[in-house]
Design a protein around this motif. Structure first.
Motif, PDB file in Angstrom:
ATOM      1  N   ILE A 176      43.371 -53.852 -29.057  1.00 23.52           N
ATOM      2  CA  ILE A 176      43.046 -52.525 -28.533  1.00 23.52           C
ATOM      3  C   ILE A 176      44.108 -51.508 -28.952  1.00 23.52           C
ATOM      4  N   LEU A 177      45.361 -51.870 -28.794  1.00 21.63           N
ATOM      5  CA  LEU A 177      46.447 -50.960 -29.161  1.00 21.63           C
ATOM      6  C   LEU A 177      46.428 -50.645 -30.657  1.00 21.63           C
ATOM      7  N   SER A 178      46.075 -51.635 -31.471  1.00 18.39           N
ATOM      8  CA  SER A 178      46.026 -51.399 -32.911  1.00 18.39           C
ATOM      9  C   SER A 178      44.907 -50.427 -33.265  1.00 18.39           C
ATOM     10  N   VAL A 179      43.790 -50.501 -32.526  1.00 14.73           N
ATOM     11  CA  VAL A 179      42.671 -49.589 -32.761  1.00 14.73           C
ATOM     12  C   VAL A 179      43.026 -48.172 -32.314  1.00 14.73           C
ATOM     13  N   ILE A 180      43.762 -48.070 -31.203  1.00  8.81           N
ATOM     14  CA  ILE A 180      44.207 -46.753 -30.734  1.00  8.81           C
ATOM     15  C   ILE A 180      45.194 -46.138 -31.727  1.00  8.81           C
ATOM     16  N   ASP A 181      46.053 -46.983 -32.263  1.00  2.00           N
ATOM     17  CA  ASP A 181      47.120 -46.514 -33.148  1.00  2.00           C
ATOM     18  C   ASP A 181      46.617 -46.102 -34.520  1.00  2.00           C
ATOM     19  N   ALA A 182      45.578 -46.772 -35.027  1.00  2.00           N
ATOM     20  CA  ALA A 182      45.090 -46.503 -36.382  1.00  2.00           C
ATOM     21  C   ALA A 182      43.623 -46.896 -36.484  1.00  2.00           C
TER      22      ALA A 182
ATOM     23  N   PHE B 152      34.652 -58.066 -30.767  1.00  2.00           N
ATOM     24  CA  PHE B 152      35.346 -57.304 -31.807  1.00  2.00           C
ATOM     25  C   PHE B 152      34.687 -55.937 -31.993  1.00  2.00           C
ATOM     26  N   SER B 153      33.349 -55.944 -32.098  1.00  2.00           N
ATOM     27  CA  SER B 153      32.613 -54.691 -32.306  1.00  2.00           C
ATOM     28  C   SER B 153      32.849 -53.729 -31.148  1.00  2.00           C
ATOM     29  N   MET B 154      32.855 -54.260 -29.934  1.00  2.00           N
ATOM     30  CA  MET B 154      33.086 -53.431 -28.754  1.00  2.00           C
ATOM     31  C   MET B 154      34.486 -52.807 -28.789  1.00  2.00           C
ATOM     32  N   LEU B 155      35.485 -53.619 -29.098  1.00  2.00           N
ATOM     33  CA  LEU B 155      36.855 -53.113 -29.116  1.00  2.00           C
ATOM     34  C   LEU B 155      37.084 -52.128 -30.263  1.00  2.00           C
ATOM     35  N   ASN B 156      36.484 -52.389 -31.411  1.00  2.00           N
ATOM     36  CA  ASN B 156      36.653 -51.488 -32.549  1.00  2.00           C
ATOM     37  C   ASN B 156      36.016 -50.127 -32.292  1.00  2.00           C
ATOM     38  N   ALA B 157      35.015 -50.090 -31.405  1.00  2.00           N
ATOM     39  CA  ALA B 157      34.348 -48.822 -31.079  1.00  2.00           C
ATOM     40  C   ALA B 157      35.280 -47.858 -30.358  1.00  2.00           C
ATOM     41  N   VAL B 158      36.372 -48.369 -29.825  1.00  2.00           N
ATOM     42  CA  VAL B 158      37.351 -47.514 -29.151  1.00  2.00           C
ATOM     43  C   VAL B 158      37.843 -46.416 -30.101  1.00  2.00           C
ATOM     44  N   ALA B 159      37.855 -46.711 -31.389  1.00  2.00           N
ATOM     45  CA  ALA B 159      38.355 -45.750 -32.372  1.00  2.00           C
ATOM     46  C   ALA B 159      37.588 -44.436 -32.342  1.00  2.00           C
ATOM     47  N   THR B 160      36.319 -44.478 -31.978  1.00  2.00           N
ATOM     48  CA  THR B 160      35.491 -43.269 -31.995  1.00  2.00           C
ATOM     49  C   THR B 160      34.978 -42.862 -30.618  1.00  2.00           C
ATOM     50  N   LEU B 161      35.184 -43.687 -29.604  1.00  2.00           N
ATOM     51  CA  LEU B 161      34.622 -43.411 -28.283  1.00  2.00           C
ATOM     52  C   LEU B 161      35.678 -43.217 -27.196  1.00  2.00           C
ATOM     53  N   ASN B 162      36.905 -42.923 -27.566  1.00  2.00           N
ATOM     54  CA  ASN B 162      37.983 -42.841 -26.577  1.00  2.00           C
ATOM     55  C   ASN B 162      38.357 -41.417 -26.200  1.00  2.00           C
ATOM     56  N   LYS B 163      37.469 -40.482 -26.473  1.00  2.00           N
ATOM     57  CA  LYS B 163      37.785 -39.076 -26.245  1.00  2.00           C
ATOM     58  C   LYS B 163      38.081 -38.799 -24.770  1.00  2.00           C
TER      59      LYS B 163
ATOM     60  N   GLN C  43      45.951 -43.673 -23.026  1.00  2.00           N
ATOM     61  CA  GLN C  43      46.085 -45.034 -23.544  1.00  2.00           C
ATOM     62  C   GLN C  43      46.008 -46.081 -22.447  1.00  2.00           C
ATOM     63  N   LYS C  44      46.677 -45.812 -21.309  1.00  2.00           N
ATOM     64  CA  LYS C  44      46.677 -46.787 -20.221  1.00  2.00           C
ATOM     65  C   LYS C  44      45.264 -47.058 -19.717  1.00  2.00           C
ATOM     66  N   SER C  45      44.457 -46.012 -19.586  1.00  2.00           N
ATOM     67  CA  SER C  45      43.081 -46.174 -19.120  1.00  2.00           C
ATOM     68  C   SER C  45      42.238 -46.952 -20.119  1.00  2.00           C
ATOM     69  N   ILE C  46      42.438 -46.661 -21.395  1.00  2.00           N
ATOM     70  CA  ILE C  46      41.672 -47.358 -22.437  1.00  2.00           C
ATOM     71  C   ILE C  46      42.002 -48.843 -22.442  1.00  2.00           C
ATOM     72  N   VAL C  47      43.296 -49.152 -22.436  1.00  2.00           N
ATOM     73  CA  VAL C  47      43.719 -50.552 -22.482  1.00  2.00           C
ATOM     74  C   VAL C  47      43.213 -51.295 -21.250  1.00  2.00           C
ATOM     75  N   SER C  48      43.362 -50.696 -20.082  1.00  2.00           N
ATOM     76  CA  SER C  48      42.935 -51.348 -18.845  1.00  2.00           C
ATOM     77  C   SER C  48      41.426 -51.594 -18.828  1.00  2.00           C
ATOM     78  N   THR C  49      40.662 -50.575 -19.155  1.00  2.00           N
ATOM     79  CA  THR C  49      39.199 -50.679 -19.118  1.00  2.00           C
ATOM     80  C   THR C  49      38.677 -51.687 -20.129  1.00  2.00           C
ATOM     81  N   MET C  50      39.160 -51.579 -21.363  1.00  2.00           N
ATOM     82  CA  MET C  50      38.628 -52.425 -22.421  1.00  2.00           C
ATOM     83  C   MET C  50      39.157 -53.856 -22.331  1.00  2.00           C
ATOM     84  N   SER C  51      40.384 -54.031 -21.850  1.00  2.00           N
ATOM     85  CA  SER C  51      40.901 -55.392 -21.673  1.00  2.00           C
ATOM     86  C   SER C  51      40.069 -56.141 -20.639  1.00  2.00           C
ATOM     87  N   TYR C  52      39.778 -55.469 -19.541  1.00  2.00           N
ATOM     88  CA  TYR C  52      38.969 -56.104 -18.489  1.00  2.00           C
ATOM     89  C   TYR C  52      37.585 -56.455 -19.023  1.00  2.00           C
TER      90      TYR C  52
END
Length: 202
Positions: free
Chosen positions: A101-107, A164-175, A179-188
């Protein structure tokens, strides 16, 4: 000549300018596609001249290959090290999920860049990238399998690739999310999808 040699050119692999080019190119290749991206676009966004780009990469194709290989290698190395050093599969899985998740947020996510631009890869490079993607997935699959004894191996593979597909979607759906909310929501969501065993019907 290997793609690594082509991509590296005469510059060092970790130079700041090279890293800048990789980051800019990743964004452009993901959102615009290889065929629509020009060397001029990359240079303009990176704030460098064309000759400067060619000191790091032989051409646009070499830059695309370097973008994808760098991201995949980093993901795979982290997953392999986690599996090798963490004996508890649940902890290992949670660690890999958060890192992904962090890698997708970062790049921009490397797998999405590859899938969108696969046609631009020479056959040998395409096979190597797909092999690296499979090796990365295997680290996850080997970790999930003991946690999901109710699933067959093909089912674990399907589930893992879907996550994988769900987590990679963070790149375009995290508006609008921090970061803390994204990691918490998607990790769960990911850990539930991969490990929750459905209750048998009465």
């Amino acid at each position: 000549m290997t793609s690594d040699k082509v991509a590296a050119g005469a510059a060092t692999a970790d130079s700041p300018r090279r890293e800048k080019l990789l980051g800019v190119a990743a964004e452009l290749f993901l959102h615009n596609g290889y065929d629509s991206v020009t060397v001029e676009m990359i240079c303009a966004k990176a704030g460098i001249s064309g000759p400067a780009l060619y000191r790091h990469f032989q051409n646009k194709q070499a830059l695309l290959i370097a973008v994808v290989e760098k991201g995949l290698e980093s993901l795979h190395q982290f997953a392999r090290a986690t599996v090798e050093t963490q004996p508890d599969p649940t902890t290992a899985l949670e660690t890999m999920i958060e890192h992904h998740i962090l890698s997708v947020i970062d790049a921009p996510p490397t797998p999405l860049i590859f899938l969108k631009n696969e046609h631009a890869f020479p056959e040998a490079d395409r096979r190597r990238v797909r092999r690296e993607m499979n090796l990365y997935a295997e680290e996850w699959i080997s970790t999930v399998s003991p946690l999901r004894p109710d699933l067959s191996e093909p089912e674990v593979r399907l589930l893992t690739q879907s996550v994988f597909s769900m987590l990679n979607a963070v790149a375009t759906l995290n508006k609008g999310l921090d970061q803390k909310s994204i990691v918490s929501t998607m990790s769960y969501a990911a850990i539930q999808a991969l490990t929750a065993i459905p209750h048998a019907s009465a």
